[in-house]
Design an enzyme around this catalytic site. Sequence first.
Site, PDB file in Angstrom:
ATOM      1  N   ASN A   1      82.042   5.074  49.418  1.00  7.51           N
ATOM      2  CA  ASN A   1      81.319   6.113  50.532  1.00  7.51           C
ATOM      3  C   ASN A   1      81.919   7.908  50.493  1.00  7.51           C
ATOM      4  O   ASN A   1      82.826   8.001  50.809  1.00  7.51           O
ATOM      5  CB  ASN A   1      81.047   5.147  51.554  1.00  7.51           C
ATOM      6  CG  ASN A   1      79.858   6.407  52.906  1.00  7.51           C
ATOM      7  OD1 ASN A   1      79.779   7.552  52.259  1.00  7.51           O
ATOM      8  ND2 ASN A   1      79.900   5.777  53.686  1.00  7.51           N
TER       9      ASN A   1
ATOM     10  N   THR B   1      76.415   5.143  59.572  1.00  9.30           N
ATOM     11  CA  THR B   1      76.763   6.414  60.251  1.00  9.30           C
ATOM     12  C   THR B   1      75.239   6.852  60.128  1.00  9.30           C
ATOM     13  O   THR B   1      74.496   7.021  61.113  1.00  9.30           O
ATOM     14  CB  THR B   1      77.258   7.124  59.610  1.00  9.30           C
ATOM     15  OG1 THR B   1      78.318   6.388  59.283  1.00  9.30           O
ATOM     16  CG2 THR B   1      77.520   8.902  59.999  1.00  9.30           C
TER      17      THR B   1
ATOM     18  N   GLU C   1      87.134  -3.466  55.488  1.00  9.53           N
ATOM     19  CA  GLU C   1      87.380  -2.339  54.121  1.00  9.53           C
ATOM     20  C   GLU C   1      88.033  -3.092  52.907  1.00  9.53           C
ATOM     21  O   GLU C   1      89.402  -3.656  53.799  1.00  9.53           O
ATOM     22  CB  GLU C   1      87.348  -1.249  54.219  1.00  9.53           C
ATOM     23  CG  GLU C   1      87.734  -0.548  53.457  1.00  9.53           C
ATOM     24  CD  GLU C   1      87.940   1.034  54.208  1.00  9.53           C
ATOM     25  OE1 GLU C   1      87.239   2.418  54.395  1.00  9.53           O
ATOM     26  OE2 GLU C   1      89.051   1.135  54.721  1.00  9.53           O
TER      27      GLU C   1
ATOM     28  N   GLY D   1      82.677   0.310  58.729  1.00 11.07           N
ATOM     29  CA  GLY D   1      82.847  -1.104  58.281  1.00 11.07           C
ATOM     30  C   GLY D   1      84.494  -1.903  57.653  1.00 11.07           C
ATOM     31  O   GLY D   1      85.231  -1.225  57.788  1.00 11.07           O
TER      32      GLY D   1
ATOM     33  N   SER E   1      82.088  -0.346  54.347  1.00 16.69           N
ATOM     34  CA  SER E   1      81.618   0.958  53.969  1.00 16.69           C
ATOM     35  C   SER E   1      80.943   1.472  53.477  1.00 16.69           C
ATOM     36  O   SER E   1      81.082   0.772  52.025  1.00 16.69           O
ATOM     37  CB  SER E   1      83.566   1.430  53.679  1.00 16.69           C
ATOM     38  OG  SER E   1      82.877   2.790  53.209  1.00 16.69           O
ATOM     39  N   GLY E   2      79.944   2.432  53.649  1.00 16.64           N
ATOM     40  CA  GLY E   2      78.752   2.507  52.793  1.00 16.64           C
ATOM     41  C   GLY E   2      77.969   1.900  52.680  1.00 16.64           C
ATOM     42  O   GLY E   2      76.580   2.155  52.313  1.00 16.64           O
TER      43      GLY E   2
ATOM     44  N   SER F   1      81.884   8.383  54.142  1.00 20.43           N
ATOM     45  CA  SER F   1      83.264   7.187  54.957  1.00 20.43           C
ATOM     46  C   SER F   1      83.462   7.842  56.183  1.00 20.43           C
ATOM     47  O   SER F   1      84.223   8.683  56.097  1.00 20.43           O
ATOM     48  CB  SER F   1      84.216   6.392  54.344  1.00 20.43           C
ATOM     49  OG  SER F   1      83.910   5.586  54.638  1.00 20.43           O
ATOM     50  N   SER F   2      82.720   7.239  57.232  1.00 18.40           N
ATOM     51  CA  SER F   2      83.585   7.414  58.399  1.00 18.40           C
ATOM     52  C   SER F   2      85.208   6.621  59.172  1.00 18.40           C
ATOM     53  O   SER F   2      85.148   5.099  58.537  1.00 18.40           O
ATOM     54  CB  SER F   2      82.740   6.202  59.677  1.00 18.40           C
ATOM     55  OG  SER F   2      81.532   7.008  59.542  1.00 18.40           O
TER      56      SER F   2
HETATM   57  N1  LIG Z   1      68.477   4.836  55.651  1.00 17.95           N
HETATM   58  C1  LIG Z   1      69.153   5.198  54.032  1.00 17.95           C
HETATM   59  N2  LIG Z   1      68.790   6.357  53.275  1.00 17.95           N
HETATM   60  C2  LIG Z   1      68.619   7.364  52.590  1.00 17.95           C
HETATM   61  N3  LIG Z   1      70.285   6.688  52.066  1.00 17.95           N
HETATM   62  C3  LIG Z   1      71.263   6.540  53.274  1.00 17.95           C
HETATM   63  C4  LIG Z   1      70.688   5.559  53.774  1.00 17.95           C
HETATM   64  N4  LIG Z   1      71.189   4.954  54.669  1.00 17.95           N
HETATM   65  C5  LIG Z   1      72.741   4.629  54.083  1.00 17.95           C
HETATM   66  N5  LIG Z   1      72.580   5.829  53.217  1.00 17.95           N
HETATM   67  C6  LIG Z   1      73.640   6.444  51.912  1.00 17.95           C
HETATM   68  O1  LIG Z   1      74.383   6.059  51.766  1.00 17.95           O
HETATM   69  C7  LIG Z   1      75.423   7.100  52.035  1.00 17.95           C
HETATM   70  C8  LIG Z   1      76.492   5.925  52.886  1.00 17.95           C
HETATM   71  O2  LIG Z   1      75.940   5.548  54.170  1.00 17.95           O
HETATM   72  P1  LIG Z   1      76.885   5.587  55.242  1.00 17.95           P
HETATM   73  O3  LIG Z   1      77.907   7.025  55.550  1.00 17.95           O
HETATM   74  O4  LIG Z   1      76.116   6.170  57.046  1.00 17.95           O
HETATM   75  O5  LIG Z   1      78.018   4.341  55.611  1.00 17.95           O
HETATM   76  P2  LIG Z   1      78.599   3.783  56.482  1.00 17.95           P
HETATM   77  O6  LIG Z   1      78.041   2.257  56.931  1.00 17.95           O
HETATM   78  O7  LIG Z   1      78.583   4.616  57.122  1.00 17.95           O
HETATM   79  O8  LIG Z   1      79.636   3.860  56.020  1.00 17.95           O
HETATM   80  P3  LIG Z   1      81.324   3.940  56.040  1.00 17.95           P
HETATM   81  O9  LIG Z   1      81.737   2.412  57.254  1.00 17.95           O
HETATM   82  O10 LIG Z   1      82.366   4.123  55.135  1.00 17.95           O
HETATM   83  O11 LIG Z   1      81.649   5.349  57.417  1.00 17.95           O
HETATM   84  C9  LIG Z   1      74.724   7.821  52.475  1.00 17.95           C
HETATM   85  O12 LIG Z   1      75.440   8.872  52.461  1.00 17.95           O
HETATM   86  C10 LIG Z   1      73.316   8.057  52.186  1.00 17.95           C
HETATM   87  O13 LIG Z   1      73.673   8.650  50.887  1.00 17.95           O
HETATM   88 MG   LIG Z   2      80.514   6.073  58.284  1.00 14.26          MG
END
Ligand SMILES: Nc1ncnc2c1ncn2[C@@H]1O[C@H](COP(=O)(O)OP(=O)(O)OP(=O)(O)O)[C@@H](O)[C@H]1O
Ligand SMILES: [Mg+2]
Length: 1028
Positions: A157, A112, A391, A389, A107-108, A160-161
Amino acid sequence: MESALTARDRVGVQDFVLLENYNSEATFIENLRRRFRENLIYTYIGSVLVSVNPYKELEIYSKQQMERYRGVSFYEISPHIYAISDNTYRAMRTERRDQCILISGESGAGKTEASKKILLYFAVTCPTNNHMVTLGDRLLQSNPVLEAFGNAKTLRNDNSSRFGKYMDIQFDFKGATMGGHILNYLLEKSRVVHQNHGERNFHIFYQLLDGGDDDLLNTLNLERNPHSYRYLVKGSCARVSSISDKNNWRVVRKALDVIGFTAEEVQKLLNIIASVLHLGNTLFGEGEEGETYIITETQLSNAAKLLGVDGSALKEALTHKKLTAKGEEMISPLNFEQAVSARDALAKAVYGRTFNWLVEKINQSLALKEEIYHSSKDASVIGLLDIYGFEVLQHNSFEQFCINYCNEKLQQLFIELTLRSEQEEYETEGIAWETVQYFDNKIICDLIEEKHKGIISILDEECLRPGETCDISFLEKLEDIVGGHPHFITHKLANGKTRRVMSREEFRLLHYAGEVNYNVNGFLDKNNDLLNRNLKEVMCQSENQILSHCFRREEVIDQKRPEMAASQFKNSLMKLMEILMSKEPSYVRCIKPNDTKQPGRFDEVLVRHQVKYLGLMENLRVRRAGFAYRRRFEAFLQRYKPLCPETWPNWNGKLADGVSALVNHLGYKPEEYKLGRSKIFIRFPKTLFATEDALEAKKPEIALTLQKSWRGYRERANYQRIRHAVIVIQSGWRGMKARRRAKRRREAAQLIRRFIKGFICRHEEYCDDNDYFLDHVRCSFLKHLRKNLPRSVLDKSWPTPPALLVEASEHLQMLHMRNMVIKYCRRVQPEWKKQMMQKVVASEIFKDQKGSYPHSVGRLFLDTRLEREQISLKVLQTLGSEKVQYGVAVIKYDRRGFKPRPRQLLLTNSFAVLVDRTKIKQRLDYAALRGVSVSSLCDGMVVLHMPWEDNKQKGDAVLHCSHVIELVTKLAMMASKTNYVNINPGCIRFGVSRTKEGIIDFVRGSELKVAKGKRGHLLVTAPQISAT
Ligand SMILES: Nc1ncnc2c1ncn2[C@@H]1O[C@H](COP(=O)(O)OP(=O)(O)OP(=O)(O)O)[C@@H](O)[C@H]1O
Ligand SMILES: [Mg+2]
């Protein structure tokens, strides 16, 4: 690695496979760190993309960057999410095989974000048409909507999804996007009613309160302050500085419109969201006898109004439950806890089902339109999996169990498709090698999902089992059945050390990614996911169409128990695995560099942990175990063929032989490489680097060759184009000319035919058969005539007309002659006219009569032959008013003796006089003139016959004049007696006196002689004069 990378790109290695010390985790992490420090967040392990969350915006996602990666070979450019996207897209197009991109990480870690970047890449770079532009927009806009309803701030996050998402993007055979479909997995509904400390409910609640305008909030009976709502304050962080709910609200509102939600649907949707908040504020009181009642009537009635249900029915359903025992329905009151959980269950059910409806609705808007669907037999699909992800929380519950189980499954898939397939590749390629050990998490998957013996089965059984069941009895059952499993521990089964960190209500699973303690509290309830029947009944009657769609009447009637939540999830995961297995996978492995969401911080312990559980080292080891690098023969040959004269520019033999020749030329040692059946395997990265460097050095030469060939090709192509154009023009022109010629010939043939026919029928009446010929004859005669008209009145020539134009020709001739005469006459001067008239008269008198006439024709008549001075003044005085019109010297012969006497003959207007120097000898009145006689020969004799009755007259005057024609003509004209001129061939008789007659005989001789002849006649010998 390959191609022209900038120095910055070359920080560390951009493919872990090229690490010299590939067994060392430290080297691996150091490479990640070095690149991370330079903001190089992407690195490959072969074809797997490792991405480290930068936690800051990088300038690497522009449109130019997308163009950079478009159509470029995977290895030729620095690693990027776009490279994976492009590679997948091209693989889909060229191999016509469905693809999927699996994004994993905790997560994070940025899953996404990665999925959004991929989607954006497709939306921007794929060909589009009007329909697709809208579709692309909808695909993109589905993200903010789903994120608003399905994402929340968690400790890990801020976005977070809280649901799993698998999206299919459908492409037509031209590679244009033409549809999409989303599958959603297990929304964390419990978040609606409860959030851990530091976490929030789903974004939409806060967005609505912060962004919705006053009117909207009024209609929903909402206050702007989120702290007023119990469901929003459980985590005590309703406001988060990094999130702008107001802005996000605007984005979501716009996105709903783009996707195609009607205003009414949006209102209904917001009613539901608001109703959840009101439900949360609905509080219960407990009566003295343990009965439960509602203490916040307003909140309840607000909720009922917004849900579109009857307030009292809702109230009743929240405080009572309906039971069916022995076919009889019974209503029993709920105690306080039961009422609270019924309320929460309702809130969760309403929200969860609305979320499903939302996905359904988005799918409708992304669905292939009917007509496109039918023409899309060749359509291919790229799947995009962005699922929650792995967790590990302080307190892990049913949701974490499901989430982590899902990650186990995905890891399984990764092992199946990557590690195992890698090893299988060596086998298929016939390369001898030693199998690399990796942790296969199948054992954990089995522990969870196995039929009858797996945790999910046990949980289901415990839910269904009659009798007293509770979460603890479930834990005990687990201990009974899977207690001996190496990956399962409970407080009871654990050793002393572990016991200390585990509560009695927990069980621990040793996941592939780490150990997680799950608290069994709520497992049964959440798995049951039950909503009281009477609550369902109330919801079925909702006037809100979304809710009436979500709560079906059949559900109430159907007595069959619905599937348990965990089984449902398991089954949907199975289906997902099937979907993914049927596609060609690409991987993005996301790593979270620190837990504090800080840019630039690289927490080595955290990263090492992720590297470990994501199996990246195994992945790398398998890739490198035998060989660091492999390429298909054709790709290898294609890239490095310029380095060997035998293979450059083209190798026509077998690929393997070509590669052999190439590596021999490059001096590869046998231990450095192996040739498989279709690939070359290179053991050491340095071998590849050396080859790459050699290629770099060779590039200018290649560039020159390419330039030469390209220029040659371009010029040739240009020449061919021009040549072709010339040929086209030429053939067009020639064709046109030939057609014209043929037409002319055809017409000529027709003309000739008509002409001949006309000639044959020329004597017939003017008709179709001969009109042309006759017209032609006429025309050509007229044309001929035009050129051959006589030019003078004397020219009597005239072209011979054809028979049919004789009359017209005569007419024309006459007209022409008249015309010429008119013109001639107009030109004639008065004196010349006079001359002409005299000549005409002379002609009338003498032509063909007198021998000397032709001689006179060419000589002009003079006005007079005597100048005024030659005439005696006395004579002139005698003549008085009578003017001498003409005077000429003559010889007068006496009538009797024929003695010649020189005289002047003067003509006036009414008479003539013979003058002897100063004396008028004889006057001859014209009126009295009886006649004038001349001979037909060339002599000058002229006799003027005078009347006898006039006594004054002395008889006829016999004269000789050198200008006899002129004289006689003028005299005859003046006397108006042209008819009185006699031309006698042999002799002239004249009166000597009234009774006596004299004769003049004329004979031809050599010269003029006038003498007295025989018998008293005057004999005139006239000479011959030629006409000239
Ligand atoms: N390539 C990137 N460039 C800039 N910031 C990023 C990038 N990837 C992630 N982030 C930052 O990290 C944060 C978390 O990313 P994201 O929401 O994609 O995580 P996730 O893997 O989907 O987590 P979860 O499993 O909780 O959904 C985003 O809100 C953003 O601020
Ligand atoms: Mg996500």
